[in-house]
Design a protein around this motif. Structure first.
Motif, PDB file in Angstrom:
ATOM      1  N   ALA A 100       0.828  -1.207   0.000  1.00  0.00           N
ATOM      2  CA  ALA A 100       0.000   0.000   0.000  1.00  0.00           C
ATOM      3  C   ALA A 100       0.862   1.256   0.000  1.00  0.00           C
ATOM      4  O   ALA A 100       0.539   2.248  -0.668  1.00  0.00           O
ATOM      5  N   VAL A 101       1.957   1.237   0.744  1.00  0.00           N
ATOM      6  CA  VAL A 101       2.863   2.384   0.787  1.00  0.00           C
ATOM      7  C   VAL A 101       3.469   2.637  -0.589  1.00  0.00           C
ATOM      8  O   VAL A 101       3.534   3.781  -1.068  1.00  0.00           O
ATOM      9  N   VAL A 102       3.919   1.567  -1.241  1.00  0.00           N
ATOM     10  CA  VAL A 102       4.526   1.699  -2.561  1.00  0.00           C
ATOM     11  C   VAL A 102       3.510   2.214  -3.583  1.00  0.00           C
ATOM     12  O   VAL A 102       3.853   2.964  -4.508  1.00  0.00           O
ATOM     13  N   ALA A 103       2.249   1.842  -3.410  1.00  0.00           N
ATOM     14  CA  ALA A 103       1.193   2.251  -4.347  1.00  0.00           C
ATOM     15  C   ALA A 103       0.709   3.674  -4.100  1.00  0.00           C
ATOM     16  O   ALA A 103      -0.131   4.173  -4.851  1.00  0.00           O
ATOM     17  N   SER A 104       1.221   4.354  -3.072  1.00  0.00           N
ATOM     18  CA  SER A 104       0.736   5.671  -2.680  1.00  0.00           C
ATOM     19  C   SER A 104       1.764   6.750  -2.999  1.00  0.00           C
ATOM     20  O   SER A 104       2.955   6.485  -3.150  1.00  0.00           O
ATOM     21  N   HIS A 105       1.292   7.994  -3.082  1.00  0.00           N
ATOM     22  CA  HIS A 105       2.194   9.143  -3.214  1.00  0.00           C
ATOM     23  C   HIS A 105       2.859   9.383  -1.863  1.00  0.00           C
ATOM     24  O   HIS A 105       2.212   9.220  -0.815  1.00  0.00           O
ATOM     25  N   PRO A 106       4.124   9.775  -1.846  1.00  0.00           N
ATOM     26  CA  PRO A 106       4.807   9.961  -0.554  1.00  0.00           C
ATOM     27  C   PRO A 106       4.088  10.910   0.397  1.00  0.00           C
ATOM     28  O   PRO A 106       4.202  10.757   1.624  1.00  0.00           O
ATOM     29  N   ASP A 107       3.362  11.891  -0.139  1.00  0.00           N
ATOM     30  CA  ASP A 107       2.683  12.852   0.729  1.00  0.00           C
ATOM     31  C   ASP A 107       1.292  12.398   1.167  1.00  0.00           C
ATOM     32  O   ASP A 107       0.642  13.102   1.956  1.00  0.00           O
ATOM     33  N   ASP A 108       0.825  11.281   0.669  1.00  0.00           N
ATOM     34  CA  ASP A 108      -0.487  10.774   1.100  1.00  0.00           C
ATOM     35  C   ASP A 108      -0.455  10.466   2.597  1.00  0.00           C
ATOM     36  O   ASP A 108       0.528   9.918   3.119  1.00  0.00           O
ATOM     37  N   VAL A 109      -1.528  10.816   3.281  1.00  0.00           N
ATOM     38  CA  VAL A 109      -1.688  10.452   4.693  1.00  0.00           C
ATOM     39  C   VAL A 109      -2.495   9.155   4.729  1.00  0.00           C
ATOM     40  O   VAL A 109      -3.662   9.119   4.326  1.00  0.00           O
ATOM     41  N   LEU A 110      -1.877   8.089   5.186  1.00  0.00           N
ATOM     42  CA  LEU A 110      -2.490   6.758   5.141  1.00  0.00           C
ATOM     43  C   LEU A 110      -3.062   6.385   6.502  1.00  0.00           C
ATOM     44  O   LEU A 110      -2.367   6.478   7.518  1.00  0.00           O
ATOM     45  N   LEU A 111      -4.305   5.953   6.494  1.00  0.00           N
ATOM     46  CA  LEU A 111      -4.943   5.370   7.680  1.00  0.00           C
ATOM     47  C   LEU A 111      -5.066   3.878   7.419  1.00  0.00           C
ATOM     48  O   LEU A 111      -5.895   3.442   6.611  1.00  0.00           O
ATOM     49  N   VAL A 112      -4.223   3.096   8.064  1.00  0.00           N
ATOM     50  CA  VAL A 112      -4.173   1.652   7.829  1.00  0.00           C
ATOM     51  C   VAL A 112      -5.013   0.950   8.884  1.00  0.00           C
ATOM     52  O   VAL A 112      -4.799   1.134  10.090  1.00  0.00           O
ATOM     53  N   MET A 113      -5.966   0.134   8.427  1.00  0.00           N
ATOM     54  CA  MET A 113      -6.851  -0.527   9.396  1.00  0.00           C
ATOM     55  C   MET A 113      -7.324  -1.865   8.853  1.00  0.00           C
ATOM     56  O   MET A 113      -7.434  -2.069   7.645  1.00  0.00           O
ATOM     57  N   PRO A 114      -7.621  -2.804   9.755  1.00  0.00           N
ATOM     58  CA  PRO A 114      -8.165  -4.092   9.332  1.00  0.00           C
ATOM     59  C   PRO A 114      -9.594  -3.949   8.801  1.00  0.00           C
ATOM     60  O   PRO A 114     -10.306  -2.998   9.132  1.00  0.00           O
ATOM     61  N   SER A 115      -9.996  -4.919   8.023  1.00  0.00           N
ATOM     62  CA  SER A 115     -11.355  -4.928   7.457  1.00  0.00           C
ATOM     63  C   SER A 115     -12.326  -5.727   8.298  1.00  0.00           C
ATOM     64  O   SER A 115     -13.517  -5.775   7.986  1.00  0.00           O
ATOM     65  N   ASP A 116     -11.846  -6.372   9.378  1.00  0.00           N
ATOM     66  CA  ASP A 116     -12.690  -7.338  10.086  1.00  0.00           C
ATOM     67  C   ASP A 116     -12.925  -6.969  11.541  1.00  0.00           C
ATOM     68  O   ASP A 116     -13.232  -7.824  12.361  1.00  0.00           O
ATOM     69  N   HIS A 117     -12.786  -5.690  11.879  1.00  0.00           N
ATOM     70  CA  HIS A 117     -13.084  -5.236  13.235  1.00  0.00           C
ATOM     71  C   HIS A 117     -14.438  -4.544  13.260  1.00  0.00           C
ATOM     72  O   HIS A 117     -14.923  -4.058  12.233  1.00  0.00           O
ATOM     73  N   ALA A 118     -15.034  -4.489  14.429  1.00  0.00           N
ATOM     74  CA  ALA A 118     -16.299  -3.773  14.625  1.00  0.00           C
ATOM     75  C   ALA A 118     -16.043  -2.541  15.475  1.00  0.00           C
ATOM     76  O   ALA A 118     -15.298  -2.602  16.464  1.00  0.00           O
ATOM     77  N   ILE A 119     -16.634  -1.426  15.068  1.00  0.00           N
ATOM     78  CA  ILE A 119     -16.515  -0.167  15.799  1.00  0.00           C
ATOM     79  C   ILE A 119     -17.917   0.383  15.982  1.00  0.00           C
ATOM     80  O   ILE A 119     -18.588   0.741  15.008  1.00  0.00           O
ATOM     81  N   GLY A 120     -18.361   0.442  17.227  1.00  0.00           N
ATOM     82  CA  GLY A 120     -19.735   0.850  17.493  1.00  0.00           C
ATOM     83  C   GLY A 120     -19.941   2.346  17.566  1.00  0.00           C
ATOM     84  O   GLY A 120     -21.056   2.836  17.405  1.00  0.00           O
ATOM     85  N   ASN A 121     -18.865   3.117  17.789  1.00  0.00           N
ATOM     86  CA  ASN A 121     -18.978   4.567  17.950  1.00  0.00           C
ATOM     87  C   ASN A 121     -18.164   5.244  16.849  1.00  0.00           C
ATOM     88  O   ASN A 121     -16.978   5.524  17.017  1.00  0.00           O
ATOM     89  N   ARG A 122     -18.812   5.512  15.712  1.00  0.00           N
ATOM     90  CA  ARG A 122     -18.112   6.123  14.580  1.00  0.00           C
ATOM     91  C   ARG A 122     -17.663   7.538  14.905  1.00  0.00           C
ATOM     92  O   ARG A 122     -16.606   7.984  14.440  1.00  0.00           O
ATOM     93  N   GLY A 123     -18.439   8.260  15.710  1.00  0.00           N
ATOM     94  CA  GLY A 123     -18.054   9.613  16.078  1.00  0.00           C
ATOM     95  C   GLY A 123     -16.723   9.649  16.801  1.00  0.00           C
ATOM     96  O   GLY A 123     -15.869  10.505  16.532  1.00  0.00           O
ATOM     97  N   ALA A 124     -16.527   8.719  17.740  1.00  0.00           N
ATOM     98  CA  ALA A 124     -15.264   8.649  18.463  1.00  0.00           C
ATOM     99  C   ALA A 124     -14.126   8.257  17.524  1.00  0.00           C
ATOM    100  O   ALA A 124     -12.994   8.749  17.658  1.00  0.00           O
ATOM    101  N   PHE A 125     -14.404   7.392  16.573  1.00  0.00           N
ATOM    102  CA  PHE A 125     -13.416   6.988  15.566  1.00  0.00           C
ATOM    103  C   PHE A 125     -12.953   8.198  14.755  1.00  0.00           C
ATOM    104  O   PHE A 125     -11.742   8.431  14.575  1.00  0.00           O
ATOM    105  N   LEU A 126     -13.896   9.003  14.272  1.00  0.00           N
ATOM    106  CA  LEU A 126     -13.550  10.176  13.467  1.00  0.00           C
ATOM    107  C   LEU A 126     -12.818  11.220  14.313  1.00  0.00           C
ATOM    108  O   LEU A 126     -11.888  11.876  13.829  1.00  0.00           O
ATOM    109  N   SER A 127     -13.228  11.370  15.557  1.00  0.00           N
ATOM    110  CA  SER A 127     -12.546  12.304  16.438  1.00  0.00           C
ATOM    111  C   SER A 127     -11.095  11.877  16.664  1.00  0.00           C
ATOM    112  O   SER A 127     -10.180  12.721  16.692  1.00  0.00           O
TER     113      SER A 127
END
Length: 348
Positions: A100-127
Protein backbone atom coordinates in the motif's frame (compact mmCIF):
# COMPACT_ATOMS: atom_id res chain seq x y z
CA UNK A 1 -6.40 19.32 8.20
CA UNK A 2 -3.12 21.04 9.12
CA UNK A 3 -2.14 21.59 5.48
CA UNK A 4 -2.40 17.88 4.69
CA UNK A 5 -4.56 16.40 1.99
CA UNK A 6 -7.43 14.03 2.48
CA UNK A 7 -6.76 10.82 4.36
CA UNK A 8 -6.36 7.68 2.25
CA UNK A 9 -7.89 4.68 4.06
CA UNK A 10 -5.84 1.52 3.56
CA UNK A 11 -8.06 -1.46 4.34
CA UNK A 12 -6.33 -4.79 4.96
CA UNK A 13 -8.68 -7.46 3.67
CA UNK A 14 -6.46 -10.46 3.01
CA UNK A 15 -6.94 -12.39 6.25
CA UNK A 16 -8.41 -15.87 6.21
CA UNK A 17 -9.03 -16.40 9.91
CA UNK A 18 -10.33 -19.75 11.12
CA UNK A 19 -11.16 -18.69 14.68
CA UNK A 20 -14.78 -18.19 13.58
CA UNK A 21 -15.12 -21.58 11.84
CA UNK A 22 -17.42 -22.85 10.42
CA UNK A 23 -18.78 -19.45 9.34
CA UNK A 24 -15.38 -18.00 8.48
CA UNK A 25 -13.25 -20.08 6.13
CA UNK A 26 -10.33 -19.49 3.79
CA UNK A 27 -12.83 -19.30 0.93
CA UNK A 28 -14.94 -16.63 2.68
CA UNK A 29 -13.24 -15.14 5.76
CA UNK A 30 -15.03 -13.24 8.49
CA UNK A 31 -14.66 -9.79 6.93
CA UNK A 32 -17.14 -10.83 4.23
CA UNK A 33 -19.82 -11.85 6.78
CA UNK A 34 -22.42 -9.78 8.63
CA UNK A 35 -21.30 -10.50 12.18
CA UNK A 36 -22.08 -7.13 13.75
CA UNK A 37 -25.05 -5.77 11.82
CA UNK A 38 -26.93 -6.09 8.57
CA UNK A 39 -23.88 -5.63 6.31
CA UNK A 40 -20.51 -7.34 6.24
CA UNK A 41 -17.56 -6.16 8.32
CA UNK A 42 -15.81 -5.07 5.10
CA UNK A 43 -18.82 -3.03 4.00
CA UNK A 44 -19.02 -1.43 7.44
CA UNK A 45 -15.32 -0.58 7.33
CA UNK A 46 -15.70 1.13 3.95
CA UNK A 47 -18.83 2.99 5.10
CA UNK A 48 -16.93 4.23 8.14
CA UNK A 49 -14.57 6.19 5.87
CA UNK A 50 -17.14 7.39 3.34
CA UNK A 51 -16.97 11.11 4.21
CA UNK A 52 -15.29 12.53 1.09
CA UNK A 53 -14.55 15.76 2.92
CA UNK A 54 -12.09 13.85 5.10
CA UNK A 55 -11.26 10.68 3.17
CA UNK A 56 -10.16 9.80 -0.34
CA UNK A 57 -11.55 6.59 -1.88
CA UNK A 58 -9.98 3.66 -0.03
CA UNK A 59 -7.09 1.47 -1.10
CA UNK A 60 -7.93 -2.16 -0.35
CA UNK A 61 -5.33 -4.92 -0.04
CA UNK A 62 -6.84 -8.38 -0.53
CA UNK A 63 -5.79 -11.86 -1.54
CA UNK A 64 -5.99 -12.56 -5.24
CA UNK A 65 -8.63 -15.23 -4.58
CA UNK A 66 -10.84 -12.64 -2.88
CA UNK A 67 -11.27 -10.28 -5.83
CA UNK A 68 -14.73 -11.61 -6.67
CA UNK A 69 -15.92 -11.33 -3.06
CA UNK A 70 -14.69 -7.73 -2.84
CA UNK A 71 -16.44 -6.78 -6.08
CA UNK A 72 -19.66 -8.51 -5.02
CA UNK A 73 -19.78 -6.48 -1.82
CA UNK A 74 -18.34 -3.15 -2.94
CA UNK A 75 -19.00 -2.99 -6.67
CA UNK A 76 -16.29 -2.55 -9.28
CA UNK A 77 -13.04 -0.78 -8.38
CA UNK A 78 -12.28 2.60 -9.89
CA UNK A 79 -10.91 6.07 -9.18
CA UNK A 80 -14.14 7.19 -7.51
CA UNK A 81 -14.93 3.99 -5.59
CA UNK A 82 -11.80 2.17 -4.40
CA UNK A 83 -8.44 0.90 -5.63
CA UNK A 84 -7.48 -2.72 -5.14
CA UNK A 85 -4.15 -4.47 -4.60
CA UNK A 86 -4.39 -8.23 -5.10
CA UNK A 87 -1.70 -10.03 -3.13
CA UNK A 88 -0.41 -13.08 -5.04
CA UNK A 89 0.77 -14.68 -1.79
CA UNK A 90 -0.05 -13.99 1.86
CA UNK A 91 2.90 -12.60 3.82
CA UNK A 92 1.13 -11.08 6.86
CA UNK A 93 0.44 -7.42 7.52
CA UNK A 94 3.96 -6.01 7.02
CA UNK A 95 4.04 -6.97 3.34
CA UNK A 96 0.43 -5.88 2.82
CA UNK A 97 1.13 -2.43 4.28
CA UNK A 98 4.38 -2.15 2.32
CA UNK A 99 2.47 -2.74 -0.92
CA UNK A 100 0.00 0.00 0.00
CA UNK A 101 2.86 2.38 0.79
CA UNK A 102 4.53 1.70 -2.56
CA UNK A 103 1.19 2.25 -4.35
CA UNK A 104 0.74 5.67 -2.68
CA UNK A 105 2.19 9.14 -3.21
CA UNK A 106 4.81 9.96 -0.55
CA UNK A 107 2.68 12.85 0.73
CA UNK A 108 -0.49 10.77 1.10
CA UNK A 109 -1.69 10.45 4.69
CA UNK A 110 -2.49 6.76 5.14
CA UNK A 111 -4.94 5.37 7.68
CA UNK A 112 -4.17 1.65 7.83
CA UNK A 113 -6.85 -0.53 9.40
CA UNK A 114 -8.17 -4.09 9.33
CA UNK A 115 -11.35 -4.93 7.46
CA UNK A 116 -12.69 -7.34 10.09
CA UNK A 117 -13.08 -5.24 13.24
CA UNK A 118 -16.30 -3.77 14.63
CA UNK A 119 -16.51 -0.17 15.80
CA UNK A 120 -19.74 0.85 17.49
CA UNK A 121 -18.98 4.57 17.95
CA UNK A 122 -18.11 6.12 14.58
CA UNK A 123 -18.05 9.61 16.08
CA UNK A 124 -15.26 8.65 18.46
CA UNK A 125 -13.42 6.99 15.57
CA UNK A 126 -13.55 10.18 13.47
CA UNK A 127 -12.55 12.30 16.44
CA UNK A 128 -9.50 10.07 16.99
CA UNK A 129 -8.50 10.52 13.34
CA UNK A 130 -8.63 14.31 13.69
CA UNK A 131 -6.51 14.06 16.83
CA UNK A 132 -4.09 11.77 15.03
CA UNK A 133 -3.60 14.36 12.29
CA UNK A 134 -2.06 16.67 14.88
CA UNK A 135 0.40 13.96 15.95
CA UNK A 136 2.07 13.35 12.57
CA UNK A 137 4.87 15.89 13.05
CA UNK A 138 8.50 14.79 12.88
CA UNK A 139 7.74 11.66 10.89
CA UNK A 140 5.71 9.95 13.59
CA UNK A 141 3.57 6.89 13.07
CA UNK A 142 0.42 7.19 15.17
CA UNK A 143 -1.33 4.10 16.52
CA UNK A 144 -4.83 3.89 17.97
CA UNK A 145 -4.99 2.61 21.53
CA UNK A 146 -8.26 1.30 22.92
CA UNK A 147 -9.22 2.09 26.49
CA UNK A 148 -9.12 -1.39 28.08
CA UNK A 149 -12.30 -2.75 29.62
CA UNK A 150 -10.89 -5.87 31.26
CA UNK A 151 -7.51 -7.67 31.56
CA UNK A 152 -7.53 -9.15 28.06
CA UNK A 153 -4.92 -11.76 27.19
CA UNK A 154 -5.78 -11.87 23.48
CA UNK A 155 -4.62 -8.32 22.66
CA UNK A 156 -1.27 -6.61 22.59
CA UNK A 157 -0.83 -3.49 24.72
CA UNK A 158 0.87 -0.14 24.20
CA UNK A 159 2.02 2.16 26.99
CA UNK A 160 0.92 5.80 26.68
CA UNK A 161 3.46 8.40 27.75
CA UNK A 162 3.39 12.17 27.97
CA UNK A 163 0.89 14.30 26.04
CA UNK A 164 2.50 15.68 22.85
CA UNK A 165 -0.62 17.19 21.25
CA UNK A 166 -4.32 17.37 22.16
CA UNK A 167 -5.50 13.76 22.40
CA UNK A 168 -2.08 12.41 21.42
CA UNK A 169 0.55 10.77 23.65
CA UNK A 170 4.05 9.54 23.07
CA UNK A 171 4.32 5.76 23.10
CA UNK A 172 6.59 4.16 25.70
CA UNK A 173 6.66 0.61 24.41
CA UNK A 174 4.67 -2.43 23.36
CA UNK A 175 3.66 -5.53 25.28
CA UNK A 176 2.87 -8.74 23.42
CA UNK A 177 -0.24 -10.67 24.42
CA UNK A 178 0.29 -11.09 28.19
CA UNK A 179 -0.77 -13.84 30.54
CA UNK A 180 -3.66 -13.05 32.87
CA UNK A 181 -1.53 -11.96 35.82
CA UNK A 182 0.41 -9.46 33.74
CA UNK A 183 -2.76 -8.23 32.01
CA UNK A 184 -4.27 -7.53 35.43
CA UNK A 185 -1.16 -5.58 36.42
CA UNK A 186 -1.24 -3.56 33.19
CA UNK A 187 -4.90 -2.70 33.73
CA UNK A 188 -4.29 -1.70 37.34
CA UNK A 189 -1.38 0.56 36.37
CA UNK A 190 -3.74 2.55 34.15
CA UNK A 191 -1.18 3.55 31.51
CA UNK A 192 -1.58 0.76 28.96
CA UNK A 193 -4.03 0.59 26.07
CA UNK A 194 -5.07 -2.23 23.79
CA UNK A 195 -3.26 -2.14 20.47
CA UNK A 196 -6.05 -1.83 17.88
CA UNK A 197 -3.79 -2.45 14.88
CA UNK A 198 -4.85 0.88 13.32
CA UNK A 199 -1.89 2.95 12.09
CA UNK A 200 -1.70 6.50 10.78
CA UNK A 201 1.20 8.29 9.01
CA UNK A 202 2.37 9.89 5.79
CA UNK A 203 3.33 7.31 3.18
CA UNK A 204 6.88 8.69 3.16
CA UNK A 205 7.15 8.16 6.91
CA UNK A 206 5.84 4.61 6.65
CA UNK A 207 8.47 4.01 3.97
CA UNK A 208 11.25 5.45 6.16
CA UNK A 209 10.20 3.22 9.05
CA UNK A 210 10.32 0.19 6.76
CA UNK A 211 13.75 1.19 5.46
CA UNK A 212 15.08 1.46 8.99
CA UNK A 213 13.52 -1.70 10.42
CA UNK A 214 12.33 -4.04 7.64
CA UNK A 215 14.14 -3.01 4.47
CA UNK A 216 13.70 -6.44 2.91
CA UNK A 217 9.91 -6.17 3.11
CA UNK A 218 9.64 -2.75 1.44
CA UNK A 219 12.19 -3.81 -1.19
CA UNK A 220 10.10 -6.84 -2.08
CA UNK A 221 7.01 -4.65 -2.37
CA UNK A 222 8.82 -2.22 -4.68
CA UNK A 223 10.16 -5.04 -6.84
CA UNK A 224 6.75 -6.66 -7.14
CA UNK A 225 4.52 -3.65 -7.87
CA UNK A 226 4.80 -2.17 -11.36
CA UNK A 227 1.23 -0.94 -11.90
CA UNK A 228 0.82 1.44 -8.94
CA UNK A 229 -1.49 3.79 -10.84
CA UNK A 230 -4.06 1.17 -11.82
CA UNK A 231 -7.49 0.68 -10.27
CA UNK A 232 -6.60 -2.99 -9.81
CA UNK A 233 -2.95 -3.71 -9.05
CA UNK A 234 -1.54 -7.22 -9.45
CA UNK A 235 1.91 -7.48 -7.86
CA UNK A 236 4.43 -9.97 -9.21
CA UNK A 237 4.55 -12.94 -6.90
CA UNK A 238 8.24 -13.79 -7.29
CA UNK A 239 9.71 -11.08 -5.00
CA UNK A 240 7.03 -11.72 -2.38
CA UNK A 241 7.47 -15.50 -2.44
CA UNK A 242 10.83 -15.21 -0.72
CA UNK A 243 10.12 -12.37 1.71
CA UNK A 244 9.49 -13.27 5.35
CA UNK A 245 5.95 -13.40 6.66
CA UNK A 246 5.78 -11.02 9.61
CA UNK A 247 3.30 -8.65 11.17
CA UNK A 248 3.75 -4.89 10.88
CA UNK A 249 3.90 -4.64 14.68
CA UNK A 250 6.86 -7.00 14.91
CA UNK A 251 8.63 -5.83 11.77
CA UNK A 252 8.33 -2.07 12.31
CA UNK A 253 6.31 -0.70 15.22
CA UNK A 254 8.15 -2.45 18.07
CA UNK A 255 11.44 -1.07 16.71
CA UNK A 256 10.40 2.37 15.48
CA UNK A 257 11.64 5.25 17.59
CA UNK A 258 9.06 7.99 17.11
CA UNK A 259 5.63 6.49 17.72
CA UNK A 260 2.57 8.24 19.11
CA UNK A 261 -0.67 6.80 20.43
CA UNK A 262 -4.20 8.22 20.37
CA UNK A 263 -6.37 6.79 23.16
CA UNK A 264 -9.92 6.19 21.96
CA UNK A 265 -13.04 4.59 23.38
CA UNK A 266 -15.05 3.69 20.27
CA UNK A 267 -16.85 0.46 21.21
CA UNK A 268 -14.17 -1.54 19.41
CA UNK A 269 -13.64 -5.27 19.12
CA UNK A 270 -11.60 -7.39 16.73
CA UNK A 271 -14.26 -10.14 16.83
CA UNK A 272 -11.36 -12.55 17.14
CA UNK A 273 -13.32 -15.46 18.59
CA UNK A 274 -16.87 -16.68 19.03
CA UNK A 275 -16.69 -15.47 22.61
CA UNK A 276 -16.00 -11.96 21.32
CA UNK A 277 -18.88 -12.20 18.85
CA UNK A 278 -21.24 -13.35 21.60
CA UNK A 279 -20.18 -10.44 23.80
CA UNK A 280 -20.66 -7.89 21.00
CA UNK A 281 -23.95 -9.00 19.48
CA UNK A 282 -27.19 -7.69 20.91
CA UNK A 283 -29.07 -10.87 19.97
CA UNK A 284 -28.04 -14.39 20.94
CA UNK A 285 -29.72 -16.32 18.12
CA UNK A 286 -29.98 -16.06 14.33
CA UNK A 287 -31.62 -18.28 11.73
CA UNK A 288 -34.04 -21.17 12.34
CA UNK A 289 -33.27 -21.43 16.05
CA UNK A 290 -35.61 -22.30 18.91
CA UNK A 291 -34.05 -21.82 22.32
CA UNK A 292 -35.90 -22.68 25.53
CA UNK A 293 -34.48 -21.95 28.95
CA UNK A 294 -31.03 -21.19 27.52
CA UNK A 295 -28.79 -18.75 29.35
CA UNK A 296 -25.80 -16.88 27.92
CA UNK A 297 -25.70 -18.90 24.69
CA UNK A 298 -24.91 -17.85 21.12
CA UNK A 299 -26.77 -20.00 18.58
CA UNK A 300 -26.50 -19.30 14.84
CA UNK A 301 -27.70 -21.35 11.87
CA UNK A 302 -27.74 -20.74 8.13
CA UNK A 303 -30.37 -23.39 7.46
CA UNK A 304 -30.48 -26.49 9.65
CA UNK A 305 -33.14 -26.11 12.31
CA UNK A 306 -31.59 -25.94 15.76
CA UNK A 307 -33.57 -26.64 18.93
CA UNK A 308 -31.74 -25.96 22.19
CA UNK A 309 -33.16 -26.69 25.64
CA UNK A 310 -31.77 -25.91 29.06
CA UNK A 311 -28.28 -24.89 27.95
CA UNK A 312 -25.89 -22.43 29.51
CA UNK A 313 -22.71 -20.69 28.32
CA UNK A 314 -22.48 -22.47 24.96
CA UNK A 315 -21.71 -21.38 21.40
CA UNK A 316 -23.51 -23.38 18.70
CA UNK A 317 -22.93 -22.53 15.03
CA UNK A 318 -24.35 -24.44 12.05
CA UNK A 319 -23.07 -23.23 8.69
CA UNK A 320 -22.44 -24.85 5.34
CA UNK A 321 -23.23 -28.31 6.63
CA UNK A 322 -20.68 -28.00 9.42
CA UNK A 323 -21.38 -27.64 13.14
CA UNK A 324 -19.51 -26.17 16.05
CA UNK A 325 -20.47 -26.74 19.68
CA UNK A 326 -18.16 -25.25 22.30
CA UNK A 327 -18.34 -23.98 25.83
CA UNK A 328 -17.81 -20.26 26.19
CA UNK A 329 -14.29 -19.59 27.33
CA UNK A 330 -12.97 -22.44 25.16
CA UNK A 331 -13.54 -20.87 21.75
CA UNK A 332 -9.97 -19.57 21.60
CA UNK A 333 -8.80 -23.19 21.24
CA UNK A 334 -10.68 -23.59 17.95
CA UNK A 335 -7.72 -22.81 15.67
CA UNK A 336 -5.53 -25.35 17.43
CA UNK A 337 -8.24 -28.02 17.38
CA UNK A 338 -8.92 -27.52 13.67
CA UNK A 339 -5.21 -27.74 12.85
CA UNK A 340 -4.93 -31.01 14.80
CA UNK A 341 -8.03 -32.40 13.05
CA UNK A 342 -6.57 -31.53 9.64
CA UNK A 343 -3.29 -33.22 10.57
CA UNK A 344 -5.14 -36.35 11.67
CA UNK A 345 -6.98 -36.48 8.35
CA UNK A 346 -3.65 -36.45 6.53
CA UNK A 347 -2.30 -39.44 8.41
CA UNK A 348 -2.26 -42.73 6.44
Amino acid sequence: MSGLGRVVPVILCGGGGTRLWPLSTAEKPKQFHALAGETSLLQQTVARVSDRGLFSPPLIVAGISQSTLVAEQLGDPGADSYRLILEPVARDSAAAIALAVVASHPDDVLLVMPSDHAIGNRGAFLSAIRNALTGLANGRIVIFGITPEYPATGYGYIAAGDVIAPGVHGARGFVEKPDLARAENLLAAGQHLWNAGIFFARAADFASAFEANAADVIAAARNSLSDAGAAVMRPDGAPLDVVRAISFDRAVMEKAGDVAVVPVDMAWTDLGSWDAVADYRSGNASGPVTADDCTSCLILSDGPEVVAIGLQDLVIVAHGGRFLVTAKGRADALKTVLAAAAENRREP
